[in-house]
Design an enzyme around this catalytic site. Structure first.
Site, PDB file in Angstrom:
ATOM      1  N   ARG A  63       1.036  -1.367   0.113  1.00 26.07           N
ATOM      2  CA  ARG A  63      -0.054  -0.027  -0.024  1.00 26.07           C
ATOM      3  C   ARG A  63       0.755   1.165  -0.037  1.00 26.07           C
ATOM      4  O   ARG A  63       0.652   2.207   0.585  1.00 26.07           O
ATOM      5  CB  ARG A  63      -1.163   0.027   1.326  1.00 26.07           C
ATOM      6  N   SER A 120     -10.852   0.120   3.535  1.00 28.83           N
ATOM      7  CA  SER A 120     -10.261  -0.326   4.599  1.00 28.83           C
ATOM      8  C   SER A 120      -9.676   0.574   5.251  1.00 28.83           C
ATOM      9  O   SER A 120      -8.904   1.473   4.659  1.00 28.83           O
ATOM     10  CB  SER A 120      -8.966  -1.403   3.921  1.00 28.83           C
ATOM     11  N   GLU A 167      -4.431   3.129   6.871  1.00 27.86           N
ATOM     12  CA  GLU A 167      -4.424   2.851   5.397  1.00 27.86           C
ATOM     13  C   GLU A 167      -5.464   4.058   4.207  1.00 27.86           C
ATOM     14  O   GLU A 167      -4.839   4.634   3.489  1.00 27.86           O
ATOM     15  CB  GLU A 167      -5.175   1.524   4.829  1.00 27.86           C
TER      16      GLU A 167
END
Length: 297
Positions: free
Chosen positions: A170, A219, A289
Site C-alpha cells: 500500500r 479498509s 491505510e
C-alpha cells in the site's frame, strides 16, 4: 493564504465542497478544485502555479478523509477525459488515470486478458491504484503495472517504470504533488467467461463481507505483518464502537462508517481510539491505510 491560479481549458472552481466527492460524505472544501481538459492542461497549470502551493489528486474519494477545515492549494480531479481504456496488444491495456477499476477489469475481460479481475473490487481509479499500490484478493497493482505517465508538481511530464515507483504494501515513492494521468497494465491471455466468473466470485465475496451501502472509506488500517487488521480490532472489543456520528462497522471491523451526520473529526478520532485500544490489547500499532488530508477545524 490567497492563491492566484492561471487560466485553464478545463474547469477550476474556488472554495469547492469536497464532501459530495468522497465516500464518507464529510469534510471541508478545496481552496481550488481543478478538472483538467487533458494532460497538457494539467501540465500548464502546475508549471504556472506558485511552486509553494500544495497540489493533491483525488479519484473516487473512497479511501480518503477530507478534514473539516478543507484542503489548501489545488485539488485535481481527473474526470471523463481521463476515464479511458485502450488495448495496445493481446495482453496490455493503457488506462487513463481517472478510469475506475470496474471499467478496467471489464474491458480486460472483453479483450480476453486475465489477471486484472481484482481491480473489480477496489472502489477507486487508476491514479489511486498506482500511487497506493492498491490491491485485493491476493493481487496488487505492482503485479500488473508496466509503467505510468505522470505530471510532476513542476508540470513536467514523465514516464515511470514499475521499478521506479519503489513499491511496497500500500505504498509507492511517487513524489508528492505528482498526478498519474495514465498507466499501462499487462495481464495474461484468458477466456472471457472464466474471467467473468472470477469477477463474480470477487464481487460476491465483497458484498458478503463489507458494508458497501454505507458511507464508509474502505479498509481503514493496513494489515500488520502476520495479522489481519479486522481481527485485531475485533479482539480489542471495538466492533460497533461509536464516537459522535461515526461507528466501527459491525459487518467488517476494518471499516468505519458515517452514520449520517459525522464530521471528519469524529471519523478520525474514532480511528485513533481504535488504534489506542488495539495497542493496549495486543501491543500492535495499527497504521492508517485511509489517507487523511487537509486542515483540522
Amino acid at each position: 493564504m490567497s492563491l492566484a491560479v492561471p487560466a485553464v481549458r478545463g474547469t477550476i472552481k474556488p472554495d469547492a465542497p469536497l464532501a459530495p466527492l468522497v465516500w464518507f460524505k464529510a469534510g471541508g472544501a478545496a481552496q481550488w478544485l481543478f478538472e483538467p481538459k487533458d494532460a497538457q492542461d494539467l501540465s500548464d497549470l502546475l508549471s504556472a502555479l506558485d511552486p509553494a502551493a500544495p497540489v493533491m489528486a483525488i479519484g473516487l474519494g473512497s479511501n480518503l478523509i477530507i478534514r473539516d477545515g478543507g484542503v489548501p492549494g489545488v485539488v485535481v480531479r481527473l474526470g471523463k477525459p481521463f476515464a479511458t481504456v485502450e488495448a495496445v496488444d493481446a495482453t496490455t491495456l493503457v488506462c487513463g488515470g481517472g478510469t475506475s477499476g470496474i471499467l478496467v477489469s471489464s474491458t480486460a475481460r472483453d479483450k480476453g486478458i486475465a489477471g486484472l479481475e481484482f481491480l473489480r473490487s477496489i472502489p477507486g481509479t487508476v491514479g489511486g491504484f498506482v500511487r497506493m499500490n492498491g490491491g485485493a484478493y491476493g493481487r496488487e497493482t505492482c503485479d500488473i503495472l508496466v509503467s505510468c505517465d505522470v505530471v510532476l508538481r513542476s508540470g513536467e511530464r514523465v514516464t515511470l517504470s514499475k521499478d521506479e515507483l519503489g513499491y511496497s504494501y500500500r505504498h509507492s515513492t511517487l513524489p508528492e504533488g505528482a498526478v498519474v494521468v495514465s498507466a499501462c497494465f499487462r495481464g495474461v491471455p484468458g477466456e472471457p467467461a472464466a474471467i467473468q466468473a472470477e469477477m463474480d466470485r470477487i464481487a460476491a465475496a465483497r458484498e458478503a463481507s463489507q458494508p458497501l451501502r454505507s458511507k464508509t472509506g474502505g479498509s481503514t488500517f493496513k494489515n500488520p505483518d502476520g495479522h489481519k487488521a479486522w481481527a485485531l480490532v475485533d479482539e480489542a472489543g471495538c466492533r460497533g464502537l461509536q464516537l459522535g456520528g461515526a461507528q466501527v462497522s459491525e459487518k467488517h471491523t476494518n471499516f468505519l462508517l458515517n452514520l449520517g451526520d459525522a464530521t471528519s473529526a469524529d471519523i478520525e478520532a474514532l480511528g485513533e481510539e481504535v488504534r489506542r485500544r488495539v495497542k493496549d490489547k495486543s501491543g500492535v500499532e495499527l497504521e492508517w491505510e485511509i489517507q487523511r488530508v487537509g486542515v483540522r477545524k
